[in-house]
Design a protein around this motif. Structure first.
Motif, mmCIF file in Angstrom:
data_model
loop_
_atom_site.group_PDB
_atom_site.id
_atom_site.type_symbol
_atom_site.label_atom_id
_atom_site.label_comp_id
_atom_site.label_asym_id
_atom_site.label_seq_id
_atom_site.Cartn_x
_atom_site.Cartn_y
_atom_site.Cartn_z
ATOM 1 N N GLU A 11 0.873 -1.197 0.000
ATOM 2 C CA GLU A 11 0.000 0.000 0.000
ATOM 3 C C GLU A 11 0.897 1.230 0.000
ATOM 4 O OE1 GLU A 11 -2.376 2.521 -0.158
ATOM 5 O OE2 GLU A 11 -3.769 1.087 0.747
ATOM 6 N N ASP A 12 0.681 2.118 -0.954
ATOM 7 C CA ASP A 12 1.550 3.306 -1.056
ATOM 8 C C ASP A 12 1.003 4.501 -0.278
ATOM 9 O OD1 ASP A 12 -0.554 3.450 -3.012
ATOM 10 O OD2 ASP A 12 0.484 5.156 -3.901
ATOM 11 N N ASP A 55 -2.909 -3.281 -2.550
ATOM 12 C CA ASP A 55 -3.476 -2.076 -3.142
ATOM 13 C C ASP A 55 -3.343 -2.224 -4.661
ATOM 14 O OD1 ASP A 55 -4.400 0.520 -3.577
ATOM 15 O OD2 ASP A 55 -2.465 1.451 -3.122
ATOM 16 N N GLN A 57 -3.758 0.494 -7.007
ATOM 17 C CA GLN A 57 -3.068 1.662 -7.558
ATOM 18 C C GLN A 57 -1.775 1.882 -6.786
ATOM 19 O OE1 GLN A 57 -6.329 4.666 -7.464
ATOM 20 N NE2 GLN A 57 -5.910 4.776 -9.664
ATOM 21 N N LEU A 58 -0.674 1.555 -7.452
ATOM 22 C CA LEU A 58 0.643 1.694 -6.830
ATOM 23 C C LEU A 58 1.569 2.418 -7.807
ATOM 24 C CD1 LEU A 58 1.005 -1.967 -5.507
ATOM 25 C CD2 LEU A 58 0.821 0.060 -4.060
HETATM 26 MN MN MN Z 1 -2.433 3.324 -3.851
#
Ligand code: MN
Length: 136
Positions: A11-12, A55, A57-58
């Motif tokens: 997770e970013d 996640d 979207q990274l």
């Molecule tokens: Mn993300």
């Protein structure tokens, strides 16, 4: 000796990571953290966690591609991957399942629902590994 289950969180988003870590620690899980897919895959290979929370979207490699990499790797393909995303659309869930995720947890989520979802995902077994698994 009881060894707690380990969950790798990829997770970013810093606040999401803090929240998820807090939730998992309340659930007595060990937590591994990665802020990008490449690091996450490396940690999966090194530590073979019981579950990966991914996640989608990274930065760099996205979570779906990372899931495909994990599912193509004999050494770690057995680790269940759960898509963890803000998208609640059915199409995104479908894409995540096609990439090899076993479930989809939508952000934001409350503590009880989150821990219940994680526990359910940890109970997941690859159908190939459990021939007597009943259809739901
Ligand atoms: Mn993300």
């Amino acid at each position: 000796m009881i060894v707690n289950k380990t969950v790798l969180v990829i997770e970013d988003h810093e606040l999401n990571m803090k929240l998820v870590r807090a939730y998992l620690e309340i659930g007595s899980y060990e937590v591994l953290e990665a802020v990008d897919a490449e690091t996450g895959i490396q940690l999966a290979r090194e530590h073979h966690p019981d579950l990966i929370l991914m996640d989608i979207q990274l930065p760099g490699m996205d979570g779906l591609s990372a899931t495909r990499v994990i599912k193509d790797d004999q050494a770690i393909r057995d680790i269940p991957v759960v898509a963890f995303t803000g998208y609640a659309m059915a199409g995104d869930k479908q894409t995540a399942m096609e990439a090899g995720c076993i479930a989809h947890i939508t952000k934001p989520i409350g503590l009880d629902d989150f821990l219940e979802a994680v526990a359910q995902c940890l109970d997941h077994r690859d159908p190939e590994d459990s021939p007597d698994k009943e259809d739901e």
